[in-house]
Design an enzyme around this catalytic site. Structure first.
Site, short mmCIF file in Angstrom:
data_model
loop_
_atom_site.label_atom_id
_atom_site.label_comp_id
_atom_site.label_asym_id
_atom_site.label_seq_id
_atom_site.Cartn_x
_atom_site.Cartn_y
_atom_site.Cartn_z
N SER A 29 0.78 -1.27 -0.06
CA SER A 29 0.10 -0.02 0.00
C SER A 29 1.00 1.29 -0.10
CB SER A 29 -0.91 -0.27 1.22
OG SER A 29 -1.84 0.80 1.16
N ASN A 30 0.40 2.25 0.66
CA ASN A 30 1.21 3.71 0.43
C ASN A 30 0.72 4.39 1.48
OD1 ASN A 30 -0.99 5.48 -0.51
ND2 ASN A 30 -0.81 4.24 -2.12
N GLY A 31 1.47 5.68 2.01
CA GLY A 31 1.25 6.24 3.07
C GLY A 31 0.09 7.22 3.12
N SER A 32 -0.76 7.25 2.27
CA SER A 32 -2.06 8.14 2.23
C SER A 32 -2.73 7.82 3.33
CB SER A 32 -2.86 7.95 1.02
OG SER A 32 -4.03 8.64 1.33
N ALA A 56 -4.88 7.59 -3.40
CA ALA A 56 -3.67 7.43 -3.64
C ALA A 56 -3.63 5.86 -4.20
CB ALA A 56 -2.69 7.56 -2.58
#
Ligand code: CTP
Length: 406
Positions: A215-218, A282
């Protein structure tokens, strides 16, 4: 600006009540018709006589008439609390103490101010004000959150020296700031009524096995603040969000998803008759070619795992290729050549507007409460100063609907 606006000011019992004299004076100077209601305890901090003189209207404190009410002739059968609640264009409660906030949450109406809250049909702005420990108390925080979810607008207190002598959170916003908030309210009040807006937010996840994902840091803050701003301006808002730790108003249709495919399905199922789609999500670009149906055990890995990845679906590109009467807005989170890269996305994804921000700049991007955005259309790039994500959301909405009407 506030000429003819009917503003009901509710004052509850905190020391900051003294600032209400200035607040009333400023509102009256701006042309507003101000009526004041006070809780019985607030009169310990500020005189109703002063507020009556400044507002040029009678101030209401008690539910019932004073004196002998055993004689039928002296009984006041007025429905003034309901009348005032219905009269107001906007109800502002400042200061709003922990006690008053808690009672509003519970629907308790044991004083005049609280009955007027129950009867009010207009929007209500509250300015929580109390000592640092009371403000940070988990019940107070839960209560403020509940009111926010119910559509009350909150003017956050500021940090500074408090009446108790300690330095902390809980100072009531200055009268000038409250007046600015009131003006902003009327400027944009319900101007998006009848508009249907679909907003995506947060990260998406792509699973490697049932317990691991990439995943990502959004954090979803930008999309949630945008949704809040749109809802407050009267739009019919659908918010499709990846996994985030945020709450949204009861008036927003919220759909929770995990993967990019689920987000695309939710977008397709909710796009009918939409005026604008704003993709703040994101969306995780990469996904494993296949997901293991059981948890991958370490002992079978020999110290490393080779993962074959592929691109996940580009939702914004799909929408650009299937645009059907709606405005399409994308976000670009860049680290280098911000404007140039964003402009490429505007063209390649067939967008009406792209909002670019730079992940490397402090006060912008993932997790921050502020953002520094540039609004890019085919003809123009407008860089805005650093502002809260809520204010940035309003600027984006202003821009979208100014393009739309041209
Ligand atoms: N987006 C999308 N689907 C994806 C990736 C991105 O819908 N699979 C959308 C985002 O919601 C955003 C815009 O496309 O509105 C741009 O996202 P961004 O991550 O900045 O760009 P990418 O297109 O993914 O390109 P790159 O990562 O190479 O910058």
């Amino acid at each position: 600006m506030l000429k003819g606006k009917k503003i009901l000011l509710g004052i509850s019992g905190g020391i900051a009540a003294y600032k209400c004299c200035y607040l009333v004076r400023m509102l009256v100077k701006e042309g507003a018709d101000v009526r004041v209601v006070m809780t019985p305890s607030s009169v310990n901090f500020v005189s109703p006589v002063t507020l009556a003189a400044l507002s040029k209207n009678k101030v209401t404190i008690n539910m019932f008439p004073e004196g002998d009410v055993s004689n039928a002739e002296t009984i006041d059968t007025s429905t003034w609390h309901v009348d005032l609640g219905l009269w107001a264009d906007l109800f502002v409660i400042a200061p709003a103490t922990a006690n008053t906030i808690g009672k509003i949450v519970q629907g308790i109406s044991d004083n005049f101010l609280l009955t007027a809250v129950c009867a009010a049909k207009c929007d209500i702005i509250i300015a929580p004000t109390m000592d640092d420990d009371m403000y940070k108390n988990s019940t107070t925080q839960e209560n403020i959150l509940k009111l926010s979810q119910k559509g009350f607008r909150i003017i956050e207190p500021t940090e500074g020296e408090l009446a108790s002598g300690i330095h902390g959170m809980g100072r009531m916003a200055e009268p000038e700031e409250i007046v600015t908030n009131i003006k902003k309210y009327f400027e944009r009040s319900k101007d998006l009524k009848g508009k249907k807006i679909l907003i995506t937010a947060g990260p998406t996840r792509e699973y490697i096995d049932p317990v691991r994902f990439i995943s990502n840091g959004s954090t979803g803050k930008m999309g949630f603040q945008l949704a809040k701003a749109a809802e407050e301006r009267g739009a019919d808002v659908t918010l499709i969000t990846g996994p985030v730790d945020l709450t949204s108003s009861e008036n927003i249709k919220r759909i929770d998803v995990l993967t990019a495919d689920e987000m695309l399905d939710a977008v397709k199922n909710n796009i009918s008759k939409t005026d604008a789609v704003i993709m703040t999500a994101a969306v995780e670009d990469l996904k494993p070619v296949s997901m293991s149906s059981s948890k991958i055990k370490k002992e079978k890995l020999n110290g490393k795992l080779d993962l074959e990845m592929e691109m996940s679906v580009d939702i914004l590109k799909y929408l650009g290729e299937n645009k059907n009467g709606f405005m399409l807005v994308g976000f670009a989170l860049e680290t280098d050549n911000e404007i140039e890269n964003a402009k490429k996305k505007l063209v390649s994804k067939n967008l009406d507007l792209i909002v670019s921000n730079n992940a490397k700049i402090e006060g912008a991007g993932f997790g921050s409460d502020t953002n520094i955005i540039t609004l890019i259309t085919k003809d123009k790039a407008e860089k805005l100063e650093k502002m809260s994500k809520y204010d940035a959301g309003n600027k984006i909405l202003d821009k979208i609907f100014s393009i739309n009407t041209k």
